[in-house]
Design an enzyme around this catalytic site. Sequence first.
Site, PDB file in Angstrom:
ATOM      1  CB  CYS A   1     -26.831  53.535 -40.795  1.00 54.54           C
ATOM      2  SG  CYS A   1     -26.034  52.123 -39.781  1.00 54.54           S
TER       3      CYS A   1
ATOM      4  CE  LYS B   1     -39.457  48.420 -46.283  1.00 54.16           C
ATOM      5  NZ  LYS B   1     -40.523  47.360 -46.156  1.00 54.16           N
TER       6      LYS B   1
HETATM    7  C1  AGP Z   1     -39.908  41.361 -46.175  1.00 54.14           C
HETATM    8  O1  AGP Z   1     -40.849  41.573 -45.319  1.00 54.14           O
HETATM    9  C2  AGP Z   1     -38.434  41.263 -45.409  1.00 54.14           C
HETATM   10  N1  AGP Z   1     -38.448  42.349 -44.393  1.00 54.14           N
HETATM   11  C3  AGP Z   1     -37.510  40.953 -46.052  1.00 54.14           C
HETATM   12  O2  AGP Z   1     -37.116  39.744 -46.481  1.00 54.14           O
HETATM   13  C4  AGP Z   1     -37.045  41.849 -47.496  1.00 54.14           C
HETATM   14  O3  AGP Z   1     -37.974  41.168 -48.362  1.00 54.14           O
HETATM   15  C5  AGP Z   1     -35.589  41.410 -48.083  1.00 54.14           C
HETATM   16  O4  AGP Z   1     -34.650  41.664 -47.181  1.00 54.14           O
HETATM   17  C6  AGP Z   1     -35.557  41.960 -49.666  1.00 54.14           C
HETATM   18  O5  AGP Z   1     -35.323  43.438 -49.503  1.00 54.14           O
HETATM   19  P1  AGP Z   1     -35.663  44.203 -50.718  1.00 54.14           P
HETATM   20  O6  AGP Z   1     -37.083  44.059 -51.266  1.00 54.14           O
HETATM   21  O7  AGP Z   1     -35.519  45.900 -50.175  1.00 54.14           O
HETATM   22  O8  AGP Z   1     -34.464  44.007 -51.500  1.00 54.14           O
END
Ligand code: AGP
Length: 605
Positions: free
Chosen positions: A2, A600
């Site tokens: 969100c 994201k």
């Molecule tokens: C990466 O391509 C992914 N979308 C996901 O695995 C991400 O790396 C993971 O959720 C960790 O996120 P962060 O680096 O924001 O902590």
Amino acid sequence: MCGISGIVHSENIGRNLFNSIRNLEYRGYDSCGMAMLQQGELDLRKNVGGIDEVNAIEKLDQMQGSIGIAHTRWATHGGVTQENAHPHLSPDRKFVIVHNGIISNYQELRERLLSQGVVFESLTDTEVFVNLLEESYSKYNDLEKAFLAALGEIKGSFSIVMLSSHDPDHLYCVKKESPLLLGLGEGCNYVGSDLNAFLEYTRKAIVLDDGEYVVLGRNEYQIRKVENGELVEKKVLHIDWDVETSKKGGYSHYMLKEIFDEPQTVRQALKIPREQISGFAEMLTDATHAYLMGVGTTYYVANISQYFFSTLANQYYPALSSDEFSVVRIESGDMVLALSQSGETYDTKTSLEYAKTHGAKTAAVVNVMGSAISMMVDQVIMQGSGPEICVVSTKAALAQTFIMLRVALELGLMRKQITQKDYQTHQQDLESFPQMVEQILNEQSGFVRNIARATSHVEHWLFLGCGVYYPVAMESALKMKEITYQHAEGMPAGFLKHGTLSMVEPALHTLFFVPLPEQKVLHDRTLNAMEQVKTRGGTVIAIMFQGDERTLAVTNQAIQLPQMSSLCAPLAQMIMAQMFAYYAALDLGRNIDKPRNLAKSVTVG
Ligand code: AGP
């Protein structure tokens, strides 16, 4: 996840508020909406779908007023429906709110309100709060008191922004375990769940801490503690991110742009002062046990780093996925080094909290300034990669890997596992890497695109590598899955013969991450596995280095990189695999920047 945005201005802000949630789109969402105060009445419009779809129906950008709030929702409590979308309005239409996080005691509050005759329109946890506001206002007849009284009733983690027709000049905001920042403009102020909500309008920001609330006017703001009403003085940060870097800049997708940002990202990583890098190395040396932690891509970065520490500093630090971190018994004297692009990932944040509670020291490499993880650890390195908008991590992951390489080198020197001379040589290799990245991006993208196009129909892939190339293969397989929706499995090349080899037939495609021939042991092992696939009729594609005739003889197709240092070689391969996944997804017509079901930043458990 969100996204929240709010603006207090003296002019009509409909268009700006709409833009601000467009800038939050990258977080992933399934519905959105806006509420504005127009001539004393609250105008609320929301619906399910993308921002443009909702705008086509609801005309969000044509809303009128000088104060308003907006939201992009990623469903957690209650399905994806118009009723469940934010903002949420009180029954008397005097209060409207947007909320991120979870009100954990909402069920009992809802039951109480239902028994009092309240009719709920949605199935969200959020709607209880707007009803509590209406209830407490009728008691206190004072908006700030009503806001605090309602806050006193809810538990959980939340950031909330409220607009009420009882006070047409202020937004009321609160932060608890869910990010919220203020943006300070000239004659106008902003609030957002991340910087992108207002970066287009101002670079001056304040990061709110847990338990703080704000009464935000267009020329003034007051930040107080919820607990006792005490005024809080906050530091105003100047955000040096260039707005342009957060735009696509002519590329068809953010992902491609962000891959092409990588030379610059590495340059930024090289600019991180050596004291900060050695600060991390010292923490690792001082620790009784040290752990590397991340999740998804950052877990793979942690795995890659494990090899760097072992090769350069002769130290083994286990890499753990944040969501599995609780298996580790942490004691005082231990240390946890976390990696997080967003700095808000729930699993990583909670595991760091767990480590801290048990007396461990913590450190993190983070990209987003002011994020929860960056604020909670004992030492932080801000990687300075600039906003990463595409849901999948490319430039941020590369920069983190590069920074960890720097830490491992520093630790190697500190622990006398490498000589000063070797350190200098490695340092030169690192310094020449940005130029190498530029070269390979320019020279290789055509080849990579052709191979990706020719194989985009392949539904099952094995991505294979030895040594440090094994976690590179795993990270690359994750990238492939995320954006192509095709199955790709990362595996050690030597593991193949212990079972998976039975799957090999012409339709099964393998992507091998082949080390430099000078990395003889790893190279031989990889080649051995390639031959096992080849002799059984499987298709062999390699990311390899020029001049490696033995490998070339075994491959069906190859991406051939120029010779480079063994330290940088796995990073260069990582970039090629990002590009390979990008072009395969492009050919398949996937929603590359916002793959289905993904967000994201995953801020819930
Ligand atoms: C990466 O391509 C992914 N979308 C996901 O695995 C991400 O790396 C993971 O959720 C960790 O996120 P962060 O680096 O924001 O902590």
